[in-house]
Design a protein around this motif. Structure first.
Motif, PDB file in Angstrom:
ATOM      1  N   SER A  28       0.825  -1.206   0.000  1.00 25.96           N
ATOM      2  CA  SER A  28       0.000   0.000   0.000  1.00 25.96           C
ATOM      3  C   SER A  28       0.861   1.259   0.000  1.00 25.96           C
ATOM      4  O   SER A  28       0.579   2.222  -0.722  1.00 25.96           O
ATOM      5  N   LYS A  31       2.437   1.715  -3.400  1.00 26.99           N
ATOM      6  CA  LYS A  31       1.450   2.116  -4.392  1.00 26.99           C
ATOM      7  C   LYS A  31       1.133   3.602  -4.289  1.00 26.99           C
ATOM      8  O   LYS A  31       1.045   4.312  -5.303  1.00 26.99           O
ATOM      9  N   LYS A  32       0.984   4.104  -3.053  1.00 22.49           N
ATOM     10  CA  LYS A  32       0.663   5.523  -2.837  1.00 22.49           C
ATOM     11  C   LYS A  32       1.900   6.404  -2.841  1.00 22.49           C
ATOM     12  O   LYS A  32       1.781   7.626  -2.914  1.00 22.49           O
ATOM     13  N   ASP A  34       3.643   7.006  -0.308  1.00 17.70           N
ATOM     14  CA  ASP A  34       3.446   7.846   0.880  1.00 17.70           C
ATOM     15  C   ASP A  34       3.216   6.939   2.075  1.00 17.70           C
ATOM     16  O   ASP A  34       2.344   6.073   2.047  1.00 17.70           O
ATOM     17  N   GLY A 169      -4.239   5.655   6.213  1.00 17.09           N
ATOM     18  CA  GLY A 169      -2.936   5.110   5.864  1.00 17.09           C
ATOM     19  C   GLY A 169      -2.590   3.817   6.574  1.00 17.09           C
ATOM     20  O   GLY A 169      -1.645   3.131   6.182  1.00 17.09           O
ATOM     21  N   ASP A 231      -2.011  18.248   0.547  1.00 18.19           N
ATOM     22  CA  ASP A 231      -2.568  18.131  -0.793  1.00 18.19           C
ATOM     23  C   ASP A 231      -2.894  19.496  -1.372  1.00 18.19           C
ATOM     24  O   ASP A 231      -2.655  19.769  -2.542  1.00 18.19           O
TER      25      ASP A 231
END
Length: 243
Positions: A28, A31-32, A34, A169, A231
């Motif tokens: 995960s 993939k992110k 982060d 997360g 963001d």
């Protein structure tokens, strides 16, 4: 007494199950790109606890499956720590210093610094074992330290959840793995007659797992305010770059 085939399957599950819990969390994060939401303090707890548990095994020679589990967990956490460092959230130096633990412990910027610390920890543990390894009191103390550290595994994540008021997360699969794995582990320790250190610490760790379950139900997993601000800042930077 468990049948031999059940005992064998249980031992295999104990050896490979816990390290595999973190595979989905690592995937995960990659993939992110982060690691926000996952406390890499979890890696610290597991690395120090399992290194210490290896020295406990040298003095007590408990189930071999638990030694294999420790070795596999050390390898898994070294990989996960590398991923967390590579994809750590971008923060300013001021924010970084404010969020650091005392003496910036386990808040270093490069992966090599973590490896240097762990190498020093292993060296010190080896020297102490060579000096005091024949003392039953010392070996018992090492066991309580190892299992005591491991039982605090959920604490860094629990505090991170409380700080952000969210489990954003932190993979649900990891939480399910913690609760399921620790439930199985607790039953295994009692059925196999493992040393008392394992039983006491397993019960404490399982209790902390259920507190995180309650946090999941109460906080949810929506992005925390800090992630939303990051963001917004990124979007503004991109907009300025396009002008």
């Amino acid at each position: 007494m468990l049948p031999s085939w059940v005992s064998t399957l249980s031992s295999v599950g104990m050896a490979i199950g816990p390290p595999l819990v973190y595979a989905d969390q690592a995937a995960s994060i990659m993939k992110k790109k982060d690691s926000t939401g996952f406390s890499h303090g979890v890696c610290a707890v597991l690395l120090l606890a399992n290194i210490t548990r290896c020295f406990f095994w040298l003095g007590t020679r408990f189930e071999f499956a638990l030694l294999v589990q420790s070795i596999l967990m050390i390898l898994a956490q070294l990989a996960l720590l590398y991923i967390c460092i590579r994809y750590r959230p971008h923060v300013s130096s001021e924010t970084y210093e404010q969020s650091a633990l005392p003496y910036t412990f386990w808040q270093w910027r490069s992966y090599a610094q973590y490896i240097e610390f762990l190498a020093g920890f292993i060296l010190c543990s080896a020297i102490l074992y060579l000096i005091f390894g024949r003392s039953d009191l010392y070996i018992s103390l090492v066991g309580y330290v190892a299992l005591g550290m491991e039982s605090t595994l959920p604490i860094p994540q629990l505090l991170s959840n409380y700080k952000h008021k969210s489990l954003y997360g932190f993979r649900a699969s990891t939480l399910i793995g913690w609760v399921g794995g620790d439930s199985f582990k607790t039953a295994y320790f009692f059925l196999q007659g493992s040393p008392m250190q394992f039983k006491v610490c397993a019960i404490f760790q399982l209790t902390a797992d259920f507190i995180i379950v309650l946090q999941r139900l109460y906080y949810g997993n929506a992005p925390p305010a800090s992630a939303l601000l990051e963001d917004d800042g990124l979007e503004q930077a991109l907009a300025l770059a396009e002008e």
